[in-house]
Design a protein around this motif. Structure first.
Motif, PDB file in Angstrom:
ATOM      1  N   GLY A 180     131.196  72.255  91.808  1.00 34.00           N
ATOM      2  CA  GLY A 180     131.074  71.734  90.450  1.00 34.00           C
ATOM      3  C   GLY A 180     132.394  71.229  89.902  1.00 34.00           C
ATOM      4  O   GLY A 180     132.603  71.227  88.685  1.00 34.00           O
ATOM      5  N   GLY A 181     133.272  70.805  90.784  1.00 32.90           N
ATOM      6  CA  GLY A 181     134.579  70.304  90.376  1.00 32.90           C
ATOM      7  C   GLY A 181     135.633  71.375  90.220  1.00 32.90           C
ATOM      8  O   GLY A 181     136.812  71.065  90.003  1.00 32.90           O
ATOM      9  N   TYR A 182     135.265  72.652  90.347  1.00 33.75           N
ATOM     10  CA  TYR A 182     136.211  73.754  90.200  1.00 33.75           C
ATOM     11  C   TYR A 182     136.723  74.212  91.573  1.00 33.75           C
ATOM     12  O   TYR A 182     135.944  74.377  92.512  1.00 33.75           O
ATOM     13  CB  TYR A 182     135.562  74.942  89.488  1.00 33.75           C
ATOM     14  CG  TYR A 182     135.175  74.663  88.064  1.00 33.75           C
ATOM     15  CD1 TYR A 182     136.146  74.472  87.086  1.00 33.75           C
ATOM     16  CD2 TYR A 182     133.834  74.589  87.689  1.00 33.75           C
ATOM     17  CE1 TYR A 182     135.794  74.220  85.763  1.00 33.75           C
ATOM     18  CE2 TYR A 182     133.471  74.338  86.370  1.00 33.75           C
ATOM     19  CZ  TYR A 182     134.457  74.146  85.418  1.00 33.75           C
ATOM     20  OH  TYR A 182     134.100  73.891  84.117  1.00 33.75           O
ATOM     21  N   ASP A 183     138.015  74.446  91.652  1.00 35.94           N
ATOM     22  CA  ASP A 183     138.630  74.915  92.882  1.00 35.94           C
ATOM     23  C   ASP A 183     138.215  76.366  93.139  1.00 35.94           C
ATOM     24  O   ASP A 183     138.287  77.208  92.239  1.00 35.94           O
ATOM     25  CB  ASP A 183     140.156  74.808  92.782  1.00 35.94           C
ATOM     26  CG  ASP A 183     140.840  75.126  94.092  1.00 35.94           C
ATOM     27  OD1 ASP A 183     141.071  76.325  94.358  1.00 35.94           O
ATOM     28  OD2 ASP A 183     141.150  74.179  94.846  1.00 35.94           O
ATOM     29  N   VAL A 184     137.809  76.673  94.384  1.00 36.08           N
ATOM     30  CA  VAL A 184     137.295  78.011  94.688  1.00 36.08           C
ATOM     31  C   VAL A 184     138.380  79.081  94.648  1.00 36.08           C
ATOM     32  O   VAL A 184     138.061  80.284  94.593  1.00 36.08           O
ATOM     33  CB  VAL A 184     136.582  78.048  96.056  1.00 36.08           C
ATOM     34  CG1 VAL A 184     135.368  77.126  96.074  1.00 36.08           C
ATOM     35  CG2 VAL A 184     137.541  77.699  97.189  1.00 36.08           C
ATOM     36  N   LEU A 206     128.614  79.506  88.813  1.00 37.97           N
ATOM     37  CA  LEU A 206     127.810  78.344  89.197  1.00 37.97           C
ATOM     38  C   LEU A 206     126.953  78.588  90.427  1.00 37.97           C
ATOM     39  O   LEU A 206     126.059  77.800  90.722  1.00 37.97           O
ATOM     40  CB  LEU A 206     128.720  77.140  89.475  1.00 37.97           C
ATOM     41  CG  LEU A 206     129.519  76.564  88.301  1.00 37.97           C
ATOM     42  CD1 LEU A 206     130.401  75.421  88.805  1.00 37.97           C
ATOM     43  CD2 LEU A 206     128.590  76.076  87.207  1.00 37.97           C
ATOM     44  N   ILE A 207     127.244  79.658  91.165  1.00 38.68           N
ATOM     45  CA  ILE A 207     126.624  79.821  92.483  1.00 38.68           C
ATOM     46  C   ILE A 207     125.718  81.040  92.558  1.00 38.68           C
ATOM     47  O   ILE A 207     125.824  81.986  91.777  1.00 38.68           O
ATOM     48  CB  ILE A 207     127.689  79.923  93.595  1.00 38.68           C
ATOM     49  CG1 ILE A 207     128.525  81.208  93.417  1.00 38.68           C
ATOM     50  CG2 ILE A 207     128.567  78.689  93.616  1.00 38.68           C
ATOM     51  CD1 ILE A 207     129.507  81.463  94.549  1.00 38.68           C
ATOM     52  N   GLY A 208     124.813  80.999  93.551  1.00 42.06           N
ATOM     53  CA  GLY A 208     124.016  82.149  93.947  1.00 42.06           C
ATOM     54  C   GLY A 208     124.135  82.271  95.453  1.00 42.06           C
ATOM     55  O   GLY A 208     124.338  81.270  96.147  1.00 42.06           O
ATOM     56  N   VAL A 228     119.109  84.785  89.202  1.00 41.69           N
ATOM     57  CA  VAL A 228     119.099  85.360  87.853  1.00 41.69           C
ATOM     58  C   VAL A 228     120.025  84.594  86.916  1.00 41.69           C
ATOM     59  O   VAL A 228     119.694  84.314  85.765  1.00 41.69           O
ATOM     60  CB  VAL A 228     119.487  86.849  87.902  1.00 41.69           C
ATOM     61  CG1 VAL A 228     119.700  87.389  86.480  1.00 41.69           C
ATOM     62  CG2 VAL A 228     118.414  87.664  88.613  1.00 41.69           C
ATOM     63  N   GLY A 229     121.196  84.225  87.404  1.00 40.98           N
ATOM     64  CA  GLY A 229     122.174  83.527  86.571  1.00 40.98           C
ATOM     65  C   GLY A 229     121.971  82.033  86.466  1.00 40.98           C
ATOM     66  O   GLY A 229     122.849  81.325  85.975  1.00 40.98           O
ATOM     67  N   ARG A 230     120.825  81.530  86.920  1.00 37.17           N
ATOM     68  CA  ARG A 230     120.504  80.097  86.919  1.00 37.17           C
ATOM     69  C   ARG A 230     121.626  79.275  87.555  1.00 37.17           C
ATOM     70  O   ARG A 230     122.199  78.377  86.927  1.00 37.17           O
ATOM     71  CB  ARG A 230     120.255  79.605  85.490  1.00 37.17           C
ATOM     72  CG  ARG A 230     119.139  80.347  84.774  1.00 37.17           C
ATOM     73  CD  ARG A 230     118.879  79.765  83.395  1.00 37.17           C
ATOM     74  NE  ARG A 230     117.978  80.606  82.628  1.00 37.17           N
ATOM     75  CZ  ARG A 230     116.645  80.558  82.701  1.00 37.17           C
ATOM     76  NH1 ARG A 230     116.081  79.685  83.526  1.00 37.17           N
ATOM     77  NH2 ARG A 230     115.903  81.357  81.967  1.00 37.17           N
ATOM     78  N   PRO A 231     121.945  79.555  88.821  1.00 37.28           N
ATOM     79  CA  PRO A 231     123.035  78.828  89.483  1.00 37.28           C
ATOM     80  C   PRO A 231     122.666  77.371  89.727  1.00 37.28           C
ATOM     81  O   PRO A 231     121.492  77.030  89.897  1.00 37.28           O
ATOM     82  CB  PRO A 231     123.200  79.580  90.810  1.00 37.28           C
ATOM     83  CG  PRO A 231     121.833  80.125  91.087  1.00 37.28           C
ATOM     84  CD  PRO A 231     121.291  80.512  89.736  1.00 37.28           C
ATOM     85  N   SER A 232     123.667  76.525  89.754  1.00 39.10           N
ATOM     86  CA  SER A 232     123.443  75.119  90.086  1.00 39.10           C
ATOM     87  C   SER A 232     123.613  74.877  91.581  1.00 39.10           C
ATOM     88  O   SER A 232     123.173  73.857  92.106  1.00 39.10           O
ATOM     89  CB  SER A 232     124.403  74.226  89.300  1.00 39.10           C
ATOM     90  OG  SER A 232     125.750  74.562  89.572  1.00 39.10           O
ATOM     91  N   VAL A 233     124.265  75.831  92.274  1.00 37.09           N
ATOM     92  CA  VAL A 233     124.453  75.752  93.723  1.00 37.09           C
ATOM     93  C   VAL A 233     124.080  77.105  94.313  1.00 37.09           C
ATOM     94  O   VAL A 233     124.490  78.147  93.802  1.00 37.09           O
ATOM     95  CB  VAL A 233     125.922  75.429  94.093  1.00 37.09           C
ATOM     96  CG1 VAL A 233     126.115  75.488  95.608  1.00 37.09           C
ATOM     97  CG2 VAL A 233     126.319  74.060  93.559  1.00 37.09           C
ATOM     98  N   ILE A 234     123.275  77.087  95.383  1.00 41.46           N
ATOM     99  CA  ILE A 234     122.892  78.341  96.021  1.00 41.46           C
ATOM    100  C   ILE A 234     123.129  78.250  97.520  1.00 41.46           C
ATOM    101  O   ILE A 234     122.833  77.239  98.150  1.00 41.46           O
ATOM    102  CB  ILE A 234     121.420  78.710  95.725  1.00 41.46           C
ATOM    103  CG1 ILE A 234     121.075  80.079  96.321  1.00 41.46           C
ATOM    104  CG2 ILE A 234     120.453  77.647  96.206  1.00 41.46           C
ATOM    105  CD1 ILE A 234     119.769  80.656  95.824  1.00 41.46           C
ATOM    106  N   ALA A 289     138.142  80.603  90.612  1.00 42.66           N
ATOM    107  CA  ALA A 289     137.129  81.426  91.278  1.00 42.66           C
ATOM    108  C   ALA A 289     136.096  81.988  90.305  1.00 42.66           C
ATOM    109  O   ALA A 289     134.893  81.998  90.595  1.00 42.66           O
ATOM    110  CB  ALA A 289     137.800  82.562  92.049  1.00 42.66           C
ATOM    111  N   ALA A 290     136.536  82.442  89.149  1.00 42.94           N
ATOM    112  CA  ALA A 290     135.601  83.026  88.181  1.00 42.94           C
ATOM    113  C   ALA A 290     134.581  81.996  87.705  1.00 42.94           C
ATOM    114  O   ALA A 290     133.388  82.300  87.556  1.00 42.94           O
ATOM    115  CB  ALA A 290     136.369  83.603  87.000  1.00 42.94           C
ATOM    116  N   LYS A 291     135.042  80.772  87.472  1.00 43.50           N
ATOM    117  CA  LYS A 291     134.134  79.710  87.038  1.00 43.50           C
ATOM    118  C   LYS A 291     133.170  79.331  88.154  1.00 43.50           C
ATOM    119  O   LYS A 291     131.977  79.069  87.905  1.00 43.50           O
ATOM    120  CB  LYS A 291     134.936  78.490  86.586  1.00 43.50           C
ATOM    121  CG  LYS A 291     135.754  78.725  85.314  1.00 43.50           C
ATOM    122  CD  LYS A 291     136.551  77.489  84.934  1.00 43.50           C
ATOM    123  CE  LYS A 291     137.361  77.728  83.671  1.00 43.50           C
ATOM    124  NZ  LYS A 291     138.195  76.564  83.306  1.00 43.50           N
TER     125      LYS A 291
END
Length: 323
Positions: A64-68, A78-80, A151-157, A72-74
């Motif tokens: 999602g454009g954020y560096d892992v 975004l993920i599951g 549960v957290g409605r991730p955009s990437v799984i 990391a927290a962001k």
């Protein structure tokens, strides 16, 4: 191009062993990227880096454009992640398992309870939601595990071999769930031990071997890459097999191969060869019970690219690819 997640030049070493030797992975939003590779190829290592559970020695990855690493927290919001084995607490009910995940994600108790009920309904577990997870069948536990990752409605799984050990009917259930995720815009990274699963679900496939991506493309592109099309013919009258053999050789310009079960095959250099053969069989009055023009299977693709055998497990043509 904007990607839901992207990895560039990932390198990871464990002592003298190089698990990843500079791989690139990427997927567009709302698509499935299938990751295939033999045992120990580095698939799970790549997933763990993308999930912020492991840090690469070299290269970078974003979700999602954020560096892992830096964000990391962001990224985690975004993920599951669903691993190879169900990770639910078997002493808790299905409802309690999902509510627990909700509380860990800082959802309000009311929202956590509502989300749990919603997911139990979505995954066909509403009636079993009040039972302890240890009373669930393997397929039900797998569905609960997948629900927990949402549960957290991730955009990437990330789905790491999500149907391992399931029978064909339960595998199809999980496939339908994955397709429903895509309908809601979720992006999926799928590692799988079943090549037919990648063929059925993946928009694009990356094949990893010895820590490197050795091929990438859509299933159709990979099949074209390793070999041309093949015509398969089985005449309804086995007594006319010799006539079919002659017509097939004349039409394709190639020698035929026989399976010994009344089936003949030959390479087809052009799609028009198939229509020509259909016409000639009709003119000769030869009926068929099987006639097809097919690309190589993903099993054949994998064997050609990696040289690794594709063993048969249970009733499925599958590949043992746990990492």
């Amino acid at each position: 191009m904007t990607y839901a997640f992207q990895a560039e030049g990932l390198v990871k070493r464990f002592g003298a062993t190089t698990a990843l030797a500079g791989i690139d992975l990427a997927a567009r939003a709302g698509t499935v990227l299938g990751v295939l590779g033999p045992n120990g190829a580095g698939k799970t290592t790549a997933v763990r880096i993308l999930a912020t559970l492991l840090r690469a020695d070299e290269g970078r990855a974003t979700v999602g454009g954020y560096d892992v690493v830096r964000d990391a927290a962001k990224v985690r919001r975004l993920i599951g992640l669903t691993g190879q084995y169900a990770s639910v607490d078997e002493d808790l009910t299905g409802q309690q398992n999902l509510e627990l995940i909700g509380s860990l994600l800082d959802l309000r108790r009311k929202d956590s309870r509502s989300r749990a009920k919603e997911l139990l309904e979505q995954f066909g577990l509403a009636e079993a939601g009040g039972r302890a997870a240890k009373t669930y069948s393997g397929g039900m536990r797998r569905r609960l595990d997948l629900a927990a990752s949402l549960v957290g409605r991730p955009s990437v799984i990330y789905l790491d071999e999500p149907t391992t050990g399931l029978d064909p009917v339960k595998r199809e259930d999980v496939w339908n769930m994955v397709r429903s995720l895509l309908d809601s815009g979720v992006t999926v990274l799928l590692t799988t031990q079943y090549l037919d699963e990648a063929d059925a679900l993946a928009d694009e496939i990356s094949v990893i071997d010895h820590g490197s991506v050795i091929a990438h493309g859509t299933p159709a592109e990979l099949k074209h890459k390793v070999g041309g099309q093949t015509i398969v013919v089985r005449p309804s009258d086995p007594g006319r097999l010799d006539e079919v053999d002659r017509l097939l050789r004349e039409t394709t310009g190639h020698e035929t191969e026989s399976s010994g079960r009344g089936v003949l095959t030959a390479p087809a250099d052009d799609d028009r060869v198939f229509t020509t053969l259909v016409r000639r069989l009709d003119e000769a009055g030869i009926g068929v019970i099987e006639l097809s023009l097919r690309l190589p299977s993903l099993d054949e693709v994998f064997f050609t690219l990696t040289g690794a055998p594709v063993p048969h497990q249970n009733a499925h043509d599958s590949l043992e690819m746990a990492v």
